[in-house]
Design a protein around this motif. Sequence first.
Motif, PDB file in Angstrom:
ATOM      1  N   GLN A  35       0.849  -1.184   0.000  1.00  0.00           N
ATOM      2  CA  GLN A  35       0.000   0.000   0.000  1.00  0.00           C
ATOM      3  C   GLN A  35       0.888   1.238   0.000  1.00  0.00           C
ATOM      4  O   GLN A  35       1.813   1.346   0.784  1.00  0.00           O
ATOM      5  N   VAL A  36       0.597   2.155  -0.912  1.00  0.00           N
ATOM      6  CA  VAL A  36       1.338   3.403  -1.007  1.00  0.00           C
ATOM      7  C   VAL A  36       0.574   4.475  -0.249  1.00  0.00           C
ATOM      8  O   VAL A  36      -0.632   4.631  -0.424  1.00  0.00           O
ATOM      9  N   GLN A  37       1.280   5.210   0.588  1.00  0.00           N
ATOM     10  CA  GLN A  37       0.666   6.307   1.336  1.00  0.00           C
ATOM     11  C   GLN A  37       1.542   7.535   1.150  1.00  0.00           C
ATOM     12  O   GLN A  37       2.619   7.617   1.737  1.00  0.00           O
ATOM     13  N   LEU A  38       1.067   8.468   0.343  1.00  0.00           N
ATOM     14  CA  LEU A  38       1.836   9.653   0.006  1.00  0.00           C
ATOM     15  C   LEU A  38       1.411  10.833   0.866  1.00  0.00           C
ATOM     16  O   LEU A  38       0.216  11.092   1.046  1.00  0.00           O
ATOM     17  N   VAL A  39       2.400  11.564   1.364  1.00  0.00           N
ATOM     18  CA  VAL A  39       2.128  12.735   2.188  1.00  0.00           C
ATOM     19  C   VAL A  39       2.981  13.889   1.686  1.00  0.00           C
ATOM     20  O   VAL A  39       4.217  13.779   1.647  1.00  0.00           O
ATOM     21  N   GLU A  40       2.328  14.985   1.285  1.00  0.00           N
ATOM     22  CA  GLU A  40       3.028  16.171   0.822  1.00  0.00           C
ATOM     23  C   GLU A  40       3.238  17.145   1.973  1.00  0.00           C
ATOM     24  O   GLU A  40       2.449  17.199   2.915  1.00  0.00           O
ATOM     25  N   SER A  41       4.275  17.939   1.856  1.00  0.00           N
ATOM     26  CA  SER A  41       4.535  19.010   2.810  1.00  0.00           C
ATOM     27  C   SER A  41       5.354  20.082   2.118  1.00  0.00           C
ATOM     28  O   SER A  41       5.892  19.869   1.028  1.00  0.00           O
ATOM     29  N   GLY A  42       5.450  21.256   2.760  1.00  0.00           N
ATOM     30  CA  GLY A  42       6.304  22.317   2.255  1.00  0.00           C
ATOM     31  C   GLY A  42       5.591  23.468   1.595  1.00  0.00           C
ATOM     32  O   GLY A  42       6.230  24.451   1.197  1.00  0.00           O
ATOM     33  N   GLY A  70       8.520  35.597  -7.369  1.00  0.00           N
ATOM     34  CA  GLY A  70       9.970  35.567  -7.456  1.00  0.00           C
ATOM     35  C   GLY A  70      10.633  34.737  -6.379  1.00  0.00           C
ATOM     36  O   GLY A  70      11.842  34.471  -6.456  1.00  0.00           O
ATOM     37  N   GLY A  71       9.873  34.332  -5.381  1.00  0.00           N
ATOM     38  CA  GLY A  71      10.420  33.550  -4.275  1.00  0.00           C
ATOM     39  C   GLY A  71      10.506  32.073  -4.593  1.00  0.00           C
ATOM     40  O   GLY A  71      10.228  31.632  -5.719  1.00  0.00           O
ATOM     41  N   SER A  72      10.869  31.303  -3.572  1.00  0.00           N
ATOM     42  CA  SER A  72      11.093  29.866  -3.728  1.00  0.00           C
ATOM     43  C   SER A  72      10.412  29.075  -2.622  1.00  0.00           C
ATOM     44  O   SER A  72      10.215  29.571  -1.504  1.00  0.00           O
ATOM     45  N   LEU A  73      10.056  27.851  -2.962  1.00  0.00           N
ATOM     46  CA  LEU A  73       9.558  26.868  -1.998  1.00  0.00           C
ATOM     47  C   LEU A  73      10.097  25.508  -2.406  1.00  0.00           C
ATOM     48  O   LEU A  73      10.367  25.275  -3.591  1.00  0.00           O
ATOM     49  N   ARG A  74      10.207  24.602  -1.442  1.00  0.00           N
ATOM     50  CA  ARG A  74      10.524  23.216  -1.763  1.00  0.00           C
ATOM     51  C   ARG A  74       9.450  22.312  -1.174  1.00  0.00           C
ATOM     52  O   ARG A  74       9.244  22.282   0.045  1.00  0.00           O
ATOM     53  N   LEU A  75       8.774  21.601  -2.061  1.00  0.00           N
ATOM     54  CA  LEU A  75       7.760  20.644  -1.642  1.00  0.00           C
ATOM     55  C   LEU A  75       8.397  19.263  -1.479  1.00  0.00           C
ATOM     56  O   LEU A  75       9.319  18.913  -2.212  1.00  0.00           O
ATOM     57  N   SER A  76       7.870  18.506  -0.533  1.00  0.00           N
ATOM     58  CA  SER A  76       8.320  17.134  -0.309  1.00  0.00           C
ATOM     59  C   SER A  76       7.134  16.190  -0.406  1.00  0.00           C
ATOM     60  O   SER A  76       6.019  16.537  -0.006  1.00  0.00           O
ATOM     61  N   CYS A  77       7.389  15.004  -0.918  1.00  0.00           N
ATOM     62  CA  CYS A  77       6.379  13.950  -1.002  1.00  0.00           C
ATOM     63  C   CYS A  77       7.011  12.694  -0.429  1.00  0.00           C
ATOM     64  O   CYS A  77       7.960  12.163  -1.000  1.00  0.00           O
ATOM     65  N   THR A  78       6.485  12.239   0.694  1.00  0.00           N
ATOM     66  CA  THR A  78       7.046  11.080   1.381  1.00  0.00           C
ATOM     67  C   THR A  78       6.061   9.918   1.319  1.00  0.00           C
ATOM     68  O   THR A  78       4.857  10.099   1.487  1.00  0.00           O
ATOM     69  N   ASP A  79       6.596   8.729   1.077  1.00  0.00           N
ATOM     70  CA  ASP A  79       5.781   7.526   0.985  1.00  0.00           C
ATOM     71  C   ASP A  79       6.070   6.635   2.179  1.00  0.00           C
ATOM     72  O   ASP A  79       7.215   6.219   2.375  1.00  0.00           O
ATOM     73  N   SER A  80       5.058   6.343   2.952  1.00  0.00           N
ATOM     74  CA  SER A  80       5.249   5.491   4.124  1.00  0.00           C
ATOM     75  C   SER A  80       4.846   4.053   3.850  1.00  0.00           C
ATOM     76  O   SER A  80       4.809   3.232   4.767  1.00  0.00           O
ATOM     77  N   GLY A  81       4.594   3.726   2.586  1.00  0.00           N
ATOM     78  CA  GLY A  81       4.114   2.386   2.266  1.00  0.00           C
ATOM     79  C   GLY A  81       5.174   1.475   1.694  1.00  0.00           C
ATOM     80  O   GLY A  81       6.295   1.428   2.168  1.00  0.00           O
TER      81      GLY A  81
END
Length: 122
Positions: A1-8, A15-26
Motif C-alpha cells: 500500500q502506497v501512502q503519500l504525504v506532501e509538505s512544504g 519571485g520567491g522559492s519553496l521546496r515541496l516534499s512527497c514522502t511515501d510510508s508504504g
Amino acid sequence: QVQLVESGGGLVQAGGSLRLSCTDSGRPFGTYYISWFRQAPGKNREFVATIDKTGDSPVYANSVKGRLTISRDNAESTVYLQMNRLKPEDTAVYYCAAASVVATWPNLYDYWGQGTQVTVSS
C-alpha cells in the motif's frame, strides 16, 4: 500500500522559492514513478513534473520548465519539487501521485497524496 504525504507548501511572494516534499510510508518507494500535479480553483488538475524510478529522466510541463526541479531520494522515500522564481499563476494545490507507468494524464495514477497549498502573491 502506497501512502503519500506532501509538505512544504505556503505563502510566498512572486519571485520567491519553496521546496515541496512527497514522502511515501508504504511499500518500497523505488517501485513507482512519482509525479507532481497541481489544481487551481475552477481549473482541471494539470501535470507539473515526473521522475522515473531511479531519479533520472525528469519531464516537465512547459509552463514550469526552467523554474521547477523534481528530484527523488529513494533511501529517504521522498520526492522533492524545488520551485524557484514563482509566479502568481503557480498558485494551486500541489499533489504528488504514484503510478506504475510514465504518464502525464492524472487518470493513470493509482495513488495520491492529500495535497499542499502553494500561494504566490504579486
